[in-house]
Scaffold this active site. Structure first.
Site, PDB file in Angstrom:
ATOM      1  N   ALA A 266       0.827  -1.227   0.000  1.00  0.00           N
ATOM      2  CA  ALA A 266       0.000   0.000   0.000  1.00  0.00           C
ATOM      3  C   ALA A 266       0.855   1.269   0.000  1.00  0.00           C
ATOM      4  O   ALA A 266       1.910   1.281   0.624  1.00  0.00           O
ATOM      5  CB  ALA A 266      -0.891  -0.009   1.246  1.00  0.00           C
ATOM      6  N   PRO A 267       0.444   2.316  -0.710  1.00  0.00           N
ATOM      7  CA  PRO A 267      -0.833   2.490  -1.420  1.00  0.00           C
ATOM      8  C   PRO A 267      -0.867   1.961  -2.855  1.00  0.00           C
ATOM      9  O   PRO A 267      -1.796   2.271  -3.602  1.00  0.00           O
ATOM     10  CB  PRO A 267      -1.000   4.010  -1.412  1.00  0.00           C
ATOM     11  N   GLY A 268       0.128   1.178  -3.246  1.00  0.00           N
ATOM     12  CA  GLY A 268       0.009   0.490  -4.535  1.00  0.00           C
ATOM     13  C   GLY A 268       0.788   1.111  -5.679  1.00  0.00           C
ATOM     14  O   GLY A 268       0.586   0.730  -6.830  1.00  0.00           O
ATOM     15  N   GLY A 269       1.681   2.042  -5.369  1.00  0.00           N
ATOM     16  CA  GLY A 269       2.479   2.651  -6.438  1.00  0.00           C
ATOM     17  C   GLY A 269       3.244   1.596  -7.231  1.00  0.00           C
ATOM     18  O   GLY A 269       3.192   1.557  -8.465  1.00  0.00           O
ATOM     19  N   LYS A 270       3.918   0.714  -6.497  1.00  0.00           N
ATOM     20  CA  LYS A 270       4.741  -0.278  -7.202  1.00  0.00           C
ATOM     21  C   LYS A 270       3.882  -1.422  -7.741  1.00  0.00           C
ATOM     22  O   LYS A 270       4.247  -2.062  -8.729  1.00  0.00           O
ATOM     23  CB  LYS A 270       5.865  -0.779  -6.278  1.00  0.00           C
ATOM     24  N   ASP A 287      -0.726  -6.037   2.522  1.00  0.00           N
ATOM     25  CA  ASP A 287      -0.305  -4.984   3.458  1.00  0.00           C
ATOM     26  C   ASP A 287      -0.988  -5.251   4.795  1.00  0.00           C
ATOM     27  O   ASP A 287      -2.077  -5.825   4.843  1.00  0.00           O
ATOM     28  CB  ASP A 287      -0.681  -3.594   2.935  1.00  0.00           C
ATOM     29  N   ASP A 332       8.946  -4.059  -0.242  1.00  0.00           N
ATOM     30  CA  ASP A 332       9.135  -2.605  -0.096  1.00  0.00           C
ATOM     31  C   ASP A 332       8.935  -2.300   1.380  1.00  0.00           C
ATOM     32  O   ASP A 332       7.842  -1.919   1.814  1.00  0.00           O
ATOM     33  CB  ASP A 332       8.088  -1.895  -0.974  1.00  0.00           C
ATOM     34  N   CYS A 385      13.007   3.315   1.159  1.00  0.00           N
ATOM     35  CA  CYS A 385      13.292   4.711   0.799  1.00  0.00           C
ATOM     36  C   CYS A 385      14.076   5.323   1.956  1.00  0.00           C
ATOM     37  O   CYS A 385      13.795   6.431   2.391  1.00  0.00           O
ATOM     38  CB  CYS A 385      12.033   5.490   0.455  1.00  0.00           C
TER      39      CYS A 385
HETATM   40  C1  LIG Z   1       7.043   1.896   2.012  1.00  0.00           C
HETATM   41  S1  LIG Z   1       5.374   1.573   2.274  1.00  0.00           S
HETATM   42  C2  LIG Z   1       4.970   0.686   0.820  1.00  0.00           C
HETATM   43  C3  LIG Z   1       4.771   1.526  -0.404  1.00  0.00           C
HETATM   44  C4  LIG Z   1       4.195   0.740  -1.564  1.00  0.00           C
HETATM   45  N1  LIG Z   1       4.954  -0.433  -1.879  1.00  0.00           N
HETATM   46  C5  LIG Z   1       4.051   1.581  -2.802  1.00  0.00           C
HETATM   47  O1  LIG Z   1       4.893   1.503  -3.687  1.00  0.00           O
HETATM   48  O2  LIG Z   1       3.066   2.331  -2.898  1.00  0.00           O
HETATM   49  C6  LIG Z   1       5.449   0.311   3.461  1.00  0.00           C
HETATM   50  C7  LIG Z   1       4.152  -0.395   3.726  1.00  0.00           C
HETATM   51  O3  LIG Z   1       4.443  -1.465   4.616  1.00  0.00           O
HETATM   52  C8  LIG Z   1       3.272  -1.745   5.347  1.00  0.00           C
HETATM   53  N2  LIG Z   1       3.664  -2.596   6.485  1.00  0.00           N
HETATM   54  C9  LIG Z   1       4.293  -2.210   7.620  1.00  0.00           C
HETATM   55  N3  LIG Z   1       4.476  -3.259   8.427  1.00  0.00           N
HETATM   56  C10 LIG Z   1       3.957  -4.333   7.797  1.00  0.00           C
HETATM   57  C11 LIG Z   1       3.820  -5.701   8.144  1.00  0.00           C
HETATM   58  N4  LIG Z   1       4.277  -6.168   9.308  1.00  0.00           N
HETATM   59  N5  LIG Z   1       3.208  -6.539   7.268  1.00  0.00           N
HETATM   60  C12 LIG Z   1       2.735  -6.067   6.088  1.00  0.00           C
HETATM   61  N6  LIG Z   1       2.837  -4.765   5.716  1.00  0.00           N
HETATM   62  C13 LIG Z   1       3.447  -3.917   6.549  1.00  0.00           C
HETATM   63  C14 LIG Z   1       2.752  -0.371   5.683  1.00  0.00           C
HETATM   64  O4  LIG Z   1       1.372  -0.426   6.007  1.00  0.00           O
HETATM   65  C15 LIG Z   1       3.081   0.419   4.417  1.00  0.00           C
HETATM   66  O5  LIG Z   1       1.933   0.469   3.598  1.00  0.00           O
END
Ligand SMILES: C[S@@+](CC[C@H](N)C(=O)[O-])C[C@H]1O[C@@H](n2cnc3c(N)ncnc32)[C@H](O)[C@@H]1O
Length: 449
Positions: A266-270, A287, A332, A385
Protein backbone atom coordinates in the site's frame (compact mmCIF):
# COMPACT_ATOMS: atom_id res chain seq x y z
CA UNK A 1 -11.94 50.45 -4.86
CA UNK A 2 -9.11 48.56 -3.09
CA UNK A 3 -9.19 48.87 0.66
CA UNK A 4 -6.55 50.84 2.49
CA UNK A 5 -3.07 49.24 2.63
CA UNK A 6 -1.83 47.76 5.87
CA UNK A 7 1.99 47.51 6.01
CA UNK A 8 2.40 47.22 2.24
CA UNK A 9 -0.48 44.80 1.46
CA UNK A 10 -4.14 45.67 0.84
CA UNK A 11 -6.12 45.03 4.04
CA UNK A 12 -8.09 42.07 2.63
CA UNK A 13 -4.84 40.39 1.56
CA UNK A 14 -3.42 40.74 5.08
CA UNK A 15 -6.62 39.17 6.44
CA UNK A 16 -6.28 36.24 4.02
CA UNK A 17 -2.58 35.91 4.91
CA UNK A 18 -3.49 35.86 8.62
CA UNK A 19 -5.97 33.02 8.05
CA UNK A 20 -3.34 30.97 6.18
CA UNK A 21 -0.73 31.58 8.91
CA UNK A 22 -3.22 30.53 11.59
CA UNK A 23 -4.17 27.29 9.79
CA UNK A 24 -0.53 26.50 9.03
CA UNK A 25 0.30 27.03 12.72
CA UNK A 26 -2.43 24.49 13.57
CA UNK A 27 -0.92 21.96 11.14
CA UNK A 28 2.60 22.46 12.51
CA UNK A 29 1.27 21.99 16.06
CA UNK A 30 -0.43 18.70 15.10
CA UNK A 31 2.84 17.46 13.58
CA UNK A 32 4.69 18.46 16.75
CA UNK A 33 2.15 16.34 18.64
CA UNK A 34 2.99 13.34 16.45
CA UNK A 35 0.55 13.50 13.52
CA UNK A 36 1.89 13.21 9.95
CA UNK A 37 1.63 16.38 7.86
CA UNK A 38 -0.60 14.57 5.33
CA UNK A 39 -3.02 13.58 8.10
CA UNK A 40 -2.93 17.08 9.63
CA UNK A 41 -3.64 18.68 6.24
CA UNK A 42 -6.63 16.43 5.48
CA UNK A 43 -9.01 18.82 7.30
CA UNK A 44 -8.26 21.50 4.69
CA UNK A 45 -8.97 19.31 1.65
CA UNK A 46 -12.07 21.31 0.78
CA UNK A 47 -10.70 24.76 1.73
CA UNK A 48 -10.25 27.29 -1.09
CA UNK A 49 -6.89 28.16 0.54
CA UNK A 50 -5.70 24.53 0.71
CA UNK A 51 -2.68 25.02 -1.60
CA UNK A 52 -1.51 28.07 0.34
CA UNK A 53 -1.99 26.29 3.70
CA UNK A 54 -0.14 23.26 2.38
CA UNK A 55 2.75 25.30 0.97
CA UNK A 56 3.20 27.36 4.14
CA UNK A 57 2.86 24.34 6.46
CA UNK A 58 5.31 22.15 4.53
CA UNK A 59 7.73 25.03 4.04
CA UNK A 60 7.68 25.75 7.77
CA UNK A 61 8.22 22.07 8.60
CA UNK A 62 11.11 21.95 6.10
CA UNK A 63 12.97 24.82 7.78
CA UNK A 64 11.67 24.66 11.36
CA UNK A 65 14.83 23.18 12.87
CA UNK A 66 16.81 26.17 11.52
CA UNK A 67 14.37 29.00 12.20
CA UNK A 68 13.11 27.88 15.59
CA UNK A 69 16.47 28.12 17.40
CA UNK A 70 16.92 31.61 15.90
CA UNK A 71 13.54 33.02 16.99
CA UNK A 72 13.29 31.17 20.32
CA UNK A 73 16.38 32.95 21.67
CA UNK A 74 14.23 36.11 21.63
CA UNK A 75 11.75 34.72 24.17
CA UNK A 76 12.33 35.15 27.88
CA UNK A 77 11.11 31.59 28.53
CA UNK A 78 12.88 28.45 27.19
CA UNK A 79 11.22 26.98 24.05
CA UNK A 80 10.05 23.93 26.04
CA UNK A 81 7.90 26.13 28.30
CA UNK A 82 6.29 28.01 25.41
CA UNK A 83 2.91 26.60 24.28
CA UNK A 84 3.23 24.59 21.05
CA UNK A 85 0.68 26.71 19.17
CA UNK A 86 2.50 29.94 19.97
CA UNK A 87 5.83 28.38 18.94
CA UNK A 88 4.22 27.13 15.75
CA UNK A 89 2.85 30.58 14.90
CA UNK A 90 6.26 32.19 15.43
CA UNK A 91 7.86 29.51 13.24
CA UNK A 92 5.29 29.95 10.49
CA UNK A 93 5.76 33.73 10.58
CA UNK A 94 9.56 33.49 10.47
CA UNK A 95 9.32 31.06 7.57
CA UNK A 96 7.16 33.58 5.71
CA UNK A 97 9.54 36.41 6.56
CA UNK A 98 12.45 34.42 5.14
CA UNK A 99 10.85 32.66 2.20
CA UNK A 100 7.88 34.60 0.87
CA UNK A 101 7.91 37.64 -1.38
CA UNK A 102 5.38 39.48 0.82
CA UNK A 103 6.71 42.63 2.54
CA UNK A 104 8.21 41.46 5.85
CA UNK A 105 6.32 44.07 7.88
CA UNK A 106 3.02 42.78 6.52
CA UNK A 107 3.89 39.25 7.66
CA UNK A 108 4.35 40.58 11.20
CA UNK A 109 0.91 42.23 11.05
CA UNK A 110 -0.62 39.04 9.63
CA UNK A 111 0.97 36.99 12.45
CA UNK A 112 -0.53 39.33 15.07
CA UNK A 113 -3.94 38.97 13.42
CA UNK A 114 -3.42 35.19 13.23
CA UNK A 115 -2.79 35.14 16.99
CA UNK A 116 -6.33 36.50 17.50
CA UNK A 117 -7.76 33.82 15.20
CA UNK A 118 -5.97 31.19 17.30
CA UNK A 119 -7.27 32.53 20.63
CA UNK A 120 -3.78 33.78 21.40
CA UNK A 121 -4.86 37.43 21.60
CA UNK A 122 -3.16 37.67 25.02
CA UNK A 123 0.15 36.92 23.25
CA UNK A 124 -0.36 39.37 20.35
CA UNK A 125 1.93 41.99 21.92
CA UNK A 126 4.64 39.41 22.53
CA UNK A 127 4.40 38.08 18.97
CA UNK A 128 4.62 41.60 17.59
CA UNK A 129 7.66 42.46 19.71
CA UNK A 130 9.51 39.19 19.03
CA UNK A 131 8.96 39.32 15.27
CA UNK A 132 9.96 42.97 15.04
CA UNK A 133 13.15 42.22 16.93
CA UNK A 134 13.68 39.20 14.67
CA UNK A 135 13.44 41.54 11.64
CA UNK A 136 16.18 43.75 13.12
CA UNK A 137 18.50 40.92 14.17
CA UNK A 138 17.74 38.13 11.72
CA UNK A 139 21.13 38.05 10.01
CA UNK A 140 23.06 37.70 13.27
CA UNK A 141 20.56 35.20 14.68
CA UNK A 142 20.68 32.96 11.60
CA UNK A 143 24.47 33.20 11.32
CA UNK A 144 24.73 31.86 14.89
CA UNK A 145 22.42 28.92 14.07
CA UNK A 146 24.29 28.17 10.83
CA UNK A 147 27.53 27.52 12.70
CA UNK A 148 26.08 24.08 13.39
CA UNK A 149 25.80 21.97 10.20
CA UNK A 150 22.68 20.09 11.31
CA UNK A 151 20.77 23.17 12.53
CA UNK A 152 21.87 25.22 9.50
CA UNK A 153 20.41 22.55 7.21
CA UNK A 154 17.32 22.20 9.44
CA UNK A 155 17.94 18.50 10.23
CA UNK A 156 18.02 16.79 13.64
CA UNK A 157 21.61 16.25 14.85
CA UNK A 158 21.16 12.48 15.31
CA UNK A 159 20.14 12.08 11.67
CA UNK A 160 23.09 14.08 10.37
CA UNK A 161 25.39 11.84 12.46
CA UNK A 162 23.83 8.69 10.98
CA UNK A 163 23.98 10.10 7.45
CA UNK A 164 27.66 10.96 7.99
CA UNK A 165 28.34 7.37 9.00
CA UNK A 166 26.50 5.97 5.96
CA UNK A 167 27.61 8.60 3.40
CA UNK A 168 30.61 10.56 4.73
CA UNK A 169 31.45 12.18 1.38
CA UNK A 170 27.87 12.94 0.36
CA UNK A 171 26.30 14.20 3.53
CA UNK A 172 26.27 17.89 2.55
CA UNK A 173 24.82 17.11 -0.88
CA UNK A 174 22.14 14.94 0.78
CA UNK A 175 21.17 17.73 3.22
CA UNK A 176 20.97 20.21 0.32
CA UNK A 177 18.83 17.79 -1.75
CA UNK A 178 16.51 17.25 1.23
CA UNK A 179 15.89 21.00 1.37
CA UNK A 180 14.86 21.28 -2.27
CA UNK A 181 11.33 21.10 -3.60
CA UNK A 182 10.78 17.63 -5.09
CA UNK A 183 10.01 17.30 -8.79
CA UNK A 184 6.63 15.99 -9.96
CA UNK A 185 7.43 12.80 -11.86
CA UNK A 186 4.90 10.70 -13.73
CA UNK A 187 4.91 7.04 -14.66
CA UNK A 188 3.51 6.50 -18.12
CA UNK A 189 1.74 3.20 -18.89
CA UNK A 190 3.70 2.26 -22.00
CA UNK A 191 1.26 -0.56 -22.79
CA UNK A 192 -1.33 2.16 -23.51
CA UNK A 193 0.61 5.17 -24.86
CA UNK A 194 4.16 5.90 -26.08
CA UNK A 195 6.29 8.35 -24.12
CA UNK A 196 6.60 10.79 -27.06
CA UNK A 197 2.84 10.72 -27.60
CA UNK A 198 2.27 11.50 -23.95
CA UNK A 199 4.87 14.30 -23.97
CA UNK A 200 2.91 15.71 -26.96
CA UNK A 201 -0.31 15.60 -24.92
CA UNK A 202 1.40 17.45 -22.07
CA UNK A 203 2.71 20.06 -24.46
CA UNK A 204 -0.75 20.60 -25.96
CA UNK A 205 -2.09 21.02 -22.40
CA UNK A 206 0.53 23.75 -21.86
CA UNK A 207 2.57 21.67 -19.38
CA UNK A 208 6.35 21.74 -19.88
CA UNK A 209 7.92 18.32 -19.23
CA UNK A 210 10.87 16.14 -20.21
CA UNK A 211 11.51 12.40 -20.33
CA UNK A 212 13.83 11.02 -17.63
CA UNK A 213 16.79 9.73 -19.65
CA UNK A 214 17.59 6.73 -17.43
CA UNK A 215 14.06 5.34 -17.12
CA UNK A 216 11.79 4.64 -20.13
CA UNK A 217 8.50 5.13 -18.22
CA UNK A 218 9.30 8.42 -16.46
CA UNK A 219 8.45 12.01 -17.31
CA UNK A 220 9.22 14.99 -15.06
CA UNK A 221 7.08 18.12 -15.12
CA UNK A 222 8.72 21.50 -14.83
CA UNK A 223 6.02 22.68 -12.45
CA UNK A 224 3.73 20.72 -10.17
CA UNK A 225 0.03 20.79 -11.15
CA UNK A 226 -3.06 19.15 -9.64
CA UNK A 227 -3.70 15.67 -11.08
CA UNK A 228 -6.96 16.93 -12.59
CA UNK A 229 -4.83 18.95 -15.05
CA UNK A 230 -2.84 15.90 -16.23
CA UNK A 231 -4.04 14.49 -19.57
CA UNK A 232 -5.22 10.89 -19.19
CA UNK A 233 -4.79 10.74 -15.40
CA UNK A 234 -8.41 9.83 -14.73
CA UNK A 235 -8.25 7.12 -17.39
CA UNK A 236 -5.09 5.66 -15.82
CA UNK A 237 -2.60 6.47 -18.58
CA UNK A 238 -0.26 7.99 -16.01
CA UNK A 239 0.41 7.90 -12.29
CA UNK A 240 2.41 10.11 -9.99
CA UNK A 241 5.52 8.21 -8.97
CA UNK A 242 9.09 9.25 -8.39
CA UNK A 243 11.64 7.80 -10.80
CA UNK A 244 13.58 5.92 -8.08
CA UNK A 245 10.32 4.26 -6.95
CA UNK A 246 9.48 3.35 -10.56
CA UNK A 247 12.87 1.68 -10.94
CA UNK A 248 11.96 -0.98 -8.35
CA UNK A 249 9.42 -2.63 -10.68
CA UNK A 250 12.12 -3.03 -13.36
CA UNK A 251 14.69 -4.46 -10.97
CA UNK A 252 12.22 -7.17 -9.96
CA UNK A 253 12.69 -8.72 -13.46
CA UNK A 254 9.30 -10.46 -13.34
CA UNK A 255 8.32 -12.63 -16.31
CA UNK A 256 4.82 -13.29 -17.73
CA UNK A 257 2.86 -16.00 -15.85
CA UNK A 258 5.14 -15.84 -12.80
CA UNK A 259 3.65 -15.69 -9.33
CA UNK A 260 4.59 -12.36 -7.79
CA UNK A 261 4.17 -11.22 -4.18
CA UNK A 262 3.99 -7.47 -3.66
CA UNK A 263 4.77 -7.45 0.05
CA UNK A 264 4.01 -4.18 1.89
CA UNK A 265 2.08 -2.97 -1.15
CA UNK A 266 0.00 0.00 0.00
CA UNK A 267 -0.83 2.49 -1.42
CA UNK A 268 0.01 0.49 -4.54
CA UNK A 269 2.48 2.65 -6.44
CA UNK A 270 4.74 -0.28 -7.20
CA UNK A 271 1.81 -2.70 -7.66
CA UNK A 272 0.67 -0.57 -10.61
CA UNK A 273 4.20 -0.25 -11.96
CA UNK A 274 4.72 -4.05 -11.96
CA UNK A 275 1.38 -4.72 -13.66
CA UNK A 276 2.05 -2.13 -16.35
CA UNK A 277 5.50 -3.56 -17.01
CA UNK A 278 4.43 -7.22 -17.10
CA UNK A 279 0.61 -7.34 -17.31
CA UNK A 280 0.50 -11.15 -17.41
CA UNK A 281 1.99 -11.79 -13.95
CA UNK A 282 -0.09 -13.50 -11.28
CA UNK A 283 0.29 -10.89 -8.52
CA UNK A 284 -0.86 -10.87 -4.91
CA UNK A 285 -0.60 -7.56 -3.02
CA UNK A 286 -0.36 -7.65 0.78
CA UNK A 287 -0.31 -4.98 3.46
CA UNK A 288 -0.93 -5.01 7.18
CA UNK A 289 -3.05 -1.85 6.97
CA UNK A 290 -6.54 -2.50 5.61
CA UNK A 291 -7.37 1.18 5.07
CA UNK A 292 -4.17 1.72 3.09
CA UNK A 293 -4.89 -1.46 1.10
CA UNK A 294 -8.16 0.15 0.02
CA UNK A 295 -6.03 2.78 -1.70
CA UNK A 296 -4.34 -0.02 -3.69
CA UNK A 297 -7.82 -1.10 -4.85
CA UNK A 298 -8.69 2.50 -5.83
CA UNK A 299 -5.41 2.93 -7.71
CA UNK A 300 -5.78 -0.36 -9.58
CA UNK A 301 -9.33 0.57 -10.59
CA UNK A 302 -8.10 3.84 -12.08
CA UNK A 303 -5.29 2.01 -13.89
CA UNK A 304 -7.79 -0.59 -15.20
CA UNK A 305 -5.69 -3.39 -13.66
CA UNK A 306 -6.62 -6.21 -11.34
CA UNK A 307 -4.95 -8.12 -8.54
CA UNK A 308 -6.08 -9.93 -5.40
CA UNK A 309 -5.38 -7.96 -2.23
CA UNK A 310 -4.85 -9.36 1.23
CA UNK A 311 -4.55 -7.83 4.67
CA UNK A 312 -1.82 -9.69 6.56
CA UNK A 313 1.02 -9.02 8.99
CA UNK A 314 4.17 -10.14 7.21
CA UNK A 315 6.13 -9.95 10.45
CA UNK A 316 3.68 -12.46 11.99
CA UNK A 317 3.07 -16.18 11.72
CA UNK A 318 2.05 -16.59 8.01
CA UNK A 319 -1.05 -18.55 9.10
CA UNK A 320 -2.88 -16.98 6.12
CA UNK A 321 -0.41 -18.39 3.54
CA UNK A 322 -1.63 -21.34 1.40
CA UNK A 323 1.92 -22.71 0.97
CA UNK A 324 2.21 -21.87 -2.75
CA UNK A 325 5.59 -20.23 -3.36
CA UNK A 326 6.25 -17.03 -5.31
CA UNK A 327 8.77 -16.69 -8.17
CA UNK A 328 9.33 -13.01 -7.44
CA UNK A 329 8.85 -11.04 -4.23
CA UNK A 330 9.03 -7.28 -3.99
CA UNK A 331 9.60 -6.38 -0.36
CA UNK A 332 9.13 -2.60 -0.10
CA UNK A 333 9.88 -2.57 3.60
CA UNK A 334 8.51 -0.06 6.14
CA UNK A 335 11.45 2.28 6.86
CA UNK A 336 12.56 5.65 8.22
CA UNK A 337 11.74 7.45 4.96
CA UNK A 338 15.05 9.31 5.20
CA UNK A 339 15.37 9.14 1.39
CA UNK A 340 12.12 11.08 0.86
CA UNK A 341 12.59 13.95 3.32
CA UNK A 342 12.28 16.50 0.50
CA UNK A 343 8.72 15.17 -0.11
CA UNK A 344 7.85 14.66 3.55
CA UNK A 345 9.62 17.36 5.58
CA UNK A 346 7.70 16.26 8.70
CA UNK A 347 9.99 13.18 8.88
CA UNK A 348 12.65 15.47 10.41
CA UNK A 349 10.37 16.08 13.40
CA UNK A 350 8.55 12.77 13.64
CA UNK A 351 11.45 10.30 13.50
CA UNK A 352 13.62 9.58 16.52
CA UNK A 353 17.10 8.02 16.63
CA UNK A 354 15.69 4.98 18.50
CA UNK A 355 13.30 4.22 15.63
CA UNK A 356 16.09 3.04 13.36
CA UNK A 357 17.11 -0.09 15.30
CA UNK A 358 13.43 -1.00 15.80
CA UNK A 359 12.76 -0.60 12.06
CA UNK A 360 15.80 -2.74 11.20
CA UNK A 361 14.39 -5.49 13.43
CA UNK A 362 10.98 -5.38 11.70
CA UNK A 363 12.67 -5.31 8.28
CA UNK A 364 14.72 -8.43 9.13
CA UNK A 365 11.65 -10.22 10.46
CA UNK A 366 9.58 -9.48 7.33
CA UNK A 367 12.52 -10.43 5.11
CA UNK A 368 12.90 -13.83 6.81
CA UNK A 369 9.17 -14.50 6.42
CA UNK A 370 9.15 -13.50 2.77
CA UNK A 371 12.11 -15.79 2.14
CA UNK A 372 10.05 -18.74 3.34
CA UNK A 373 7.51 -17.97 0.61
CA UNK A 374 10.09 -17.64 -2.20
CA UNK A 375 10.35 -20.53 -4.67
CA UNK A 376 13.75 -22.20 -5.22
CA UNK A 377 15.42 -20.27 -8.06
CA UNK A 378 13.14 -17.28 -7.29
CA UNK A 379 14.21 -13.72 -6.61
CA UNK A 380 13.43 -11.24 -3.88
CA UNK A 381 13.95 -7.52 -4.32
CA UNK A 382 14.37 -5.66 -1.03
CA UNK A 383 13.64 -1.95 -1.32
CA UNK A 384 13.53 0.94 1.14
CA UNK A 385 13.29 4.71 0.80
CA UNK A 386 15.94 5.04 3.51
CA UNK A 387 19.48 6.37 3.20
CA UNK A 388 20.66 4.67 6.37
CA UNK A 389 22.99 1.72 6.11
CA UNK A 390 21.40 0.16 9.26
CA UNK A 391 18.11 -0.34 7.38
CA UNK A 392 19.72 -1.28 4.08
CA UNK A 393 22.99 -3.09 3.50
CA UNK A 394 23.32 -4.07 7.17
CA UNK A 395 19.92 -5.84 7.12
CA UNK A 396 20.75 -7.65 3.88
CA UNK A 397 24.36 -8.52 4.79
CA UNK A 398 23.20 -10.05 8.11
CA UNK A 399 20.49 -11.99 6.29
CA UNK A 400 22.96 -13.32 3.68
CA UNK A 401 25.38 -14.33 6.42
CA UNK A 402 22.70 -16.43 8.14
CA UNK A 403 20.90 -17.86 5.08
CA UNK A 404 22.71 -20.60 3.19
CA UNK A 405 20.45 -20.59 0.12
CA UNK A 406 20.57 -16.80 -0.48
CA UNK A 407 22.98 -15.02 -2.84
CA UNK A 408 23.10 -11.44 -4.07
CA UNK A 409 22.15 -10.79 -7.71
CA UNK A 410 22.84 -7.79 -9.97
CA UNK A 411 19.68 -6.89 -11.95
CA UNK A 412 20.34 -6.04 -15.59
CA UNK A 413 18.18 -2.89 -15.44
CA UNK A 414 20.36 -1.04 -12.90
CA UNK A 415 21.17 2.37 -14.43
CA UNK A 416 24.84 2.04 -13.47
CA UNK A 417 25.93 5.10 -15.46
CA UNK A 418 23.82 7.35 -13.24
CA UNK A 419 26.18 8.99 -10.73
CA UNK A 420 23.54 9.16 -7.98
CA UNK A 421 23.27 5.34 -7.98
CA UNK A 422 25.99 4.07 -5.64
CA UNK A 423 27.12 0.49 -5.39
CA UNK A 424 27.13 -0.71 -1.75
CA UNK A 425 28.83 -3.92 -0.57
CA UNK A 426 25.58 -5.84 -1.31
CA UNK A 427 22.95 -3.57 -2.85
CA UNK A 428 22.62 -0.20 -4.54
CA UNK A 429 21.68 3.19 -3.17
CA UNK A 430 20.09 5.97 -5.18
CA UNK A 431 20.92 9.24 -3.46
CA UNK A 432 18.22 11.95 -3.55
CA UNK A 433 18.33 14.77 -6.10
CA UNK A 434 21.57 15.25 -8.01
CA UNK A 435 21.87 14.43 -11.67
CA UNK A 436 19.31 11.60 -11.55
CA UNK A 437 16.80 13.82 -9.70
CA UNK A 438 15.03 10.90 -7.98
CA UNK A 439 14.24 10.19 -4.34
CA UNK A 440 16.68 8.32 -2.12
CA UNK A 441 16.05 4.56 -2.48
CA UNK A 442 17.95 1.38 -1.65
CA UNK A 443 17.65 -1.83 -3.69
CA UNK A 444 19.08 -5.30 -3.03
CA UNK A 445 18.22 -8.35 -5.11
CA UNK A 446 18.59 -11.85 -3.66
CA UNK A 447 18.32 -15.20 -5.48
CA UNK A 448 17.27 -18.41 -3.78
CA UNK A 449 19.38 -21.42 -4.69
C1 LIG B 1 7.04 1.90 2.01
S1 LIG B 1 5.37 1.57 2.27
C2 LIG B 1 4.97 0.69 0.82
C3 LIG B 1 4.77 1.53 -0.40
C4 LIG B 1 4.19 0.74 -1.56
N1 LIG B 1 4.95 -0.43 -1.88
C5 LIG B 1 4.05 1.58 -2.80
O1 LIG B 1 4.89 1.50 -3.69
O2 LIG B 1 3.07 2.33 -2.90
C6 LIG B 1 5.45 0.31 3.46
C7 LIG B 1 4.15 -0.39 3.73
O3 LIG B 1 4.44 -1.47 4.62
C8 LIG B 1 3.27 -1.75 5.35
N2 LIG B 1 3.66 -2.60 6.48
C9 LIG B 1 4.29 -2.21 7.62
N3 LIG B 1 4.48 -3.26 8.43
C10 LIG B 1 3.96 -4.33 7.80
C11 LIG B 1 3.82 -5.70 8.14
N4 LIG B 1 4.28 -6.17 9.31
N5 LIG B 1 3.21 -6.54 7.27
C12 LIG B 1 2.73 -6.07 6.09
N6 LIG B 1 2.84 -4.77 5.72
C13 LIG B 1 3.45 -3.92 6.55
C14 LIG B 1 2.75 -0.37 5.68
O4 LIG B 1 1.37 -0.43 6.01
C15 LIG B 1 3.08 0.42 4.42
O5 LIG B 1 1.93 0.47 3.60
Amino acid sequence: MKQQKKNGLPREETAAAARVLAEAARVVTLVREGRSADAALLQFDQSPSRSAIRAVSLGTLRWLLRFEPAVMTLLARPAGQTPLLLRALLNVAVHQIEQSRNPRESTVSAAVDAARLLNLAHAAGLINAVLRRYLRERETLLAAVDEDVAAGAAHPAWLVEMLKRSWPDDVLAILAANNEHPPLTLRVDLTRIGIDDYLGQLQRAGLAARAVDWLPTAVTLEQAVPVSKLPGFKEGLVSIQDASAQLAARLLEAQPEQRVLDACAAPGGKTGAILELVPAVDLLAIDVDGARLQRVADNLRRLQRNAPLQVADLAGDLAWWDGRCFDRILLDAPCSGTGVIRRHPDIRLLRRADDIAALALTQSRILRNCWRMLAPGGRLLYVTCSLLQQENDAVIAAFLAGTADATAHRPAALPLAVASLRECPVGWQMLPGGEAGGDGFYYACLTRA
